[in-house]
Design a protein around this motif. Sequence first.
Motif, PDB file in Angstrom:
ATOM      1  N   PHE A 386       0.852  -1.196   0.000  1.00 12.47           N
ATOM      2  CA  PHE A 386       0.000   0.000   0.000  1.00 12.47           C
ATOM      3  C   PHE A 386       0.885   1.242   0.000  1.00 12.47           C
ATOM      4  N   GLU A 387       0.356   2.267  -0.640  1.00 18.68           N
ATOM      5  CA  GLU A 387       1.030   3.564  -0.494  1.00 18.68           C
ATOM      6  C   GLU A 387       0.279   4.345   0.576  1.00 18.68           C
ATOM      7  N   ALA A 388       1.027   4.826   1.563  1.00 18.86           N
ATOM      8  CA  ALA A 388       0.413   5.628   2.624  1.00 18.86           C
ATOM      9  C   ALA A 388       0.316   7.068   2.129  1.00 18.86           C
ATOM     10  N   VAL A 447       6.003   4.884   1.546  1.00 17.87           N
ATOM     11  CA  VAL A 447       5.825   6.151   2.269  1.00 17.87           C
ATOM     12  C   VAL A 447       6.471   7.267   1.450  1.00 17.87           C
ATOM     13  N   ASN A 448       5.693   8.324   1.214  1.00 20.36           N
ATOM     14  CA  ASN A 448       6.239   9.475   0.481  1.00 20.36           C
ATOM     15  C   ASN A 448       7.145  10.282   1.399  1.00 20.36           C
ATOM     16  N   CYS A 449       8.302  10.649   0.879  1.00 20.18           N
ATOM     17  CA  CYS A 449       9.217  11.469   1.683  1.00 20.18           C
ATOM     18  C   CYS A 449       9.535  12.743   0.924  1.00 20.18           C
ATOM     19  N   LEU A 479      10.529   3.791   0.345  1.00 18.82           N
ATOM     20  CA  LEU A 479      10.436   5.251   0.428  1.00 18.82           C
ATOM     21  C   LEU A 479      10.293   5.816  -0.973  1.00 18.82           C
ATOM     22  N   GLU A 480       9.324   6.735  -1.125  1.00 17.44           N
ATOM     23  CA  GLU A 480       9.112   7.362  -2.437  1.00 17.44           C
ATOM     24  C   GLU A 480       9.612   8.794  -2.372  1.00 17.44           C
ATOM     25  N   ILE A 481      10.396   9.150  -3.373  1.00 11.49           N
ATOM     26  CA  ILE A 481      10.822  10.546  -3.472  1.00 11.49           C
ATOM     27  C   ILE A 481      10.595  10.989  -4.901  1.00 11.49           C
ATOM     28  N   ILE A 509      11.293   6.072  -7.301  1.00  6.77           N
ATOM     29  CA  ILE A 509      11.270   7.429  -7.843  1.00  6.77           C
ATOM     30  C   ILE A 509       9.833   7.723  -8.249  1.00  6.77           C
ATOM     31  N   ASP A 510       9.244   8.687  -7.536  1.00  2.07           N
ATOM     32  CA  ASP A 510       7.835   9.010  -7.718  1.00  2.07           C
ATOM     33  C   ASP A 510       7.665  10.002  -8.875  1.00  2.07           C
ATOM     34  N   ASP A 511       6.493  10.005  -9.462  1.00  2.00           N
ATOM     35  CA  ASP A 511       6.151  10.945 -10.542  1.00  2.00           C
ATOM     36  C   ASP A 511       7.206  10.902 -11.638  1.00  2.00           C
ATOM     37  N   LEU A 530      10.571   2.547 -10.396  1.00  2.00           N
ATOM     38  CA  LEU A 530      10.126   3.803 -11.006  1.00  2.00           C
ATOM     39  C   LEU A 530       8.616   3.824 -10.945  1.00  2.00           C
ATOM     40  N   LYS A 531       8.062   4.951 -10.500  1.00  2.00           N
ATOM     41  CA  LYS A 531       6.610   5.083 -10.542  1.00  2.00           C
ATOM     42  C   LYS A 531       6.290   6.062 -11.664  1.00  2.00           C
ATOM     43  N   VAL A 532       5.784   5.517 -12.774  1.00  2.00           N
ATOM     44  CA  VAL A 532       5.509   6.361 -13.942  1.00  2.00           C
ATOM     45  C   VAL A 532       4.362   7.310 -13.588  1.00  2.00           C
ATOM     46  N   ALA A 575       2.864   1.677 -12.477  1.00  2.00           N
ATOM     47  CA  ALA A 575       2.106   2.687 -13.214  1.00  2.00           C
ATOM     48  C   ALA A 575       1.108   3.318 -12.254  1.00  2.00           C
ATOM     49  N   GLU A 576       1.169   4.651 -12.113  1.00  2.00           N
ATOM     50  CA  GLU A 576       0.271   5.363 -11.198  1.00  2.00           C
ATOM     51  C   GLU A 576      -0.980   5.797 -11.936  1.00  2.00           C
ATOM     52  N   GLY A 577      -2.092   5.872 -11.241  1.00  2.00           N
ATOM     53  CA  GLY A 577      -3.294   6.482 -11.805  1.00  2.00           C
ATOM     54  C   GLY A 577      -4.015   5.652 -12.843  1.00  2.00           C
TER      55      GLY A 577
HETATM   56 MG    MG Z   1       3.844   8.610  -3.962  1.00  2.00          MG
END
Ligand code: MG
Length: 629
Positions: A386-388, A447-449, A479-481, A509-511, A530-532, A575-577
């Motif tokens: 899960f992403e918090a 967790v987003n940082c 950890l997502e940055i 790596i977020d976004d 990688l989070k596209v 893949a996000e979204g």
């Molecule tokens: Mg994120």
Amino acid sequence: MNSIDNENIYSILVVDDELNNLHLLSEILSEKHYKIRRAINGSIALKSVQVILPDLILLDINLPDITGYEVCERLKSNPATQHIPIIFISALNETLDKVKAFSVGAVDYISKPFEVAEVIARIDNQLALQSARVEVQHLNSVLEQRVVERTTQLAIANQSLQQEMAERQQAQEQLVHLLLHDPLTNLPNLAGMATALEQAISRVAQQSPEPFALILLDCDRFQLVNNSLGHEAGDQILIEMSQRLKNCLPPDACVARLGGDEFMVLLNTIESDATVEQVIARIRQALVPPFRLAAQDIFVSASMGVVLGTSDYTHPQNLLRDADTAMYRAKRLGLAQHQIFAPEMHHQAQVQLHLETDLRQAIDHEYLRLHYQPILSLKTGQITGFEALVRWQHPIKGMVSPAAFIPIAEETGLIIPIGLWVLKEACQQLKRWQQEFPQQTGLKISVNCSIRQFLDPHLIEQIDQIIKDTGIEGASLNLEITESALMENANRTADLLWQLKSRNIQLAIDDFGTGYSSLSYLHRLPVDTLKVDQSFIRQLLVADSSSGRPGLNQNFRIVQSTINLAHDLDLDVVAEGIELPEQLEALKSLNCDFGQGYFWAKPLEAQAAGNLLRQQYSAQIENRLGLKV
Ligand code: MG
Ligand code: C2E
Ligand code: MG
């Protein structure tokens, strides 16, 4: 009067051609202890005086060679003898011209035959007068001497007073200079600009046709320069920056340093808004060349807030306030931006301020919540983690989205306590799920940082503590940055990333795709995933404008090559979204590893997220028991 006065014996020259008189006078006077010298004619008298100066002369008028008048005149015309008192002696039968006697310089006269007592009295009298005269002269010269001394002393005192006054004046000027200038750059400070600002305001108030403008300039990320290169390097840059600003501005502009990395430019006359834009362009141009420090070249950009001086302004502080608001807006737009103040910015600034105050309370009153969005494997369809995602349960506004408050939290530093709380809460939740669903092996929490957390020297020890307290594995923490934050600070964060790696903590790596980074560069960092960015997924199947066929548009190709390259570099791709089944199918066909999106679930409260795990578990059991096909 005695002839012995103050132990001085007065000498008297008696001049008479009558020997009887001469003897008589000599005798009388000698008895009175006068020292007597004699002369029987004028010439002898004059010579005698040249040898020894007498204190007084008794001078007969009728002398055989030259008259007493002439002797007297000669003596009076000689500065050496002119002070000697001369008493004329004349026989009764002789005609004494008294007027002439006095006019040639005699002080008295005695007629023959004379009374001894009278002679003595007149002599004493004259000697007393003479002595008084000498005394007066002496006193005068003493006085003069004193006057000269005092005048000299006064002149010296006056000179040192002048010097002291000049020094004081100089010290005062220095003090005023210090009060009105910035010691580092020697530019005026805010106080030093106050008069110029007031004048500009009053010019406009008096309907001057030429308005003015104020530019507030703040260096971008200057704290990073100070932190990484030290304050001395920062100071060097500020000094050079002040020079560059001065050189690039129009002649009637003034520049001041307000402190830190903040400068102010007053454009005293502007023809139109275009003038301001031109000046801003010149400032930007001046900042383009790198600042050369001993060790390296530093690039510095600046954000600028502009306020146009209208007749609404009556106080410099209002101008500054509005320029500051505009500058703050420019900062929020990113690096090297500028904004011209508009009245509605006020309202927005106030809203921001409220938000900031409220946010502090949110931390204190525990109004923060975590929602959890599942991340699924596209190969198995199973939830792998899960992403918090943090939310703010505002007592009045309701649920506030992180997009509205995370940027403020980052600016104010509140992200540090917020981030720590998120980390703790998310790890504790993961532990609870791991305990409740032990069969869900490998479940992870993302967790987003914020980059500010990554630059916080306490982060590692805090993470260690959280892992220890919760008992989760390092490998189950992801950890997502964001890509842009990481790229801007790659050098400074590399060490931390390796420390995280040594604890098996995952890094995503977020976004991804929004930060212009190169994959080959990222590969040098210990990145796992990688989070596209969802903007690519949203556009994935939009028909290509030229061919009209989905699957050929640019986003599709970008996602495709990103996935391929990532796999070549051993990175997983999320893949996000994902919202639509077509998007899911397309991503599956591109071999994307994981997905996240409203297609499965929105971010959910912990309980609802846990229910998803429960359902998944039941489905697995049913599958295993062959209850479901
Ligand atoms: Mg994120
Ligand atoms: P993010 O890390 O990229 O998180 C994904 C965002 O996309 C989340 O927005 C999520 O609700 C949204 N999202 C997920 N699936 C879909 C979908 O199918 N369609 C659409 N339209 N949106 C979807 P959210 O929760 O509003 O978070 C926004 C951003 O705020 C996050 O982007 C993250 O950058 C930041 N953020 C959230 N929580 C935290 C936190 O605890 N710390 C930090 N530093 N940043 C956080
Ligand atoms: Mg994202």
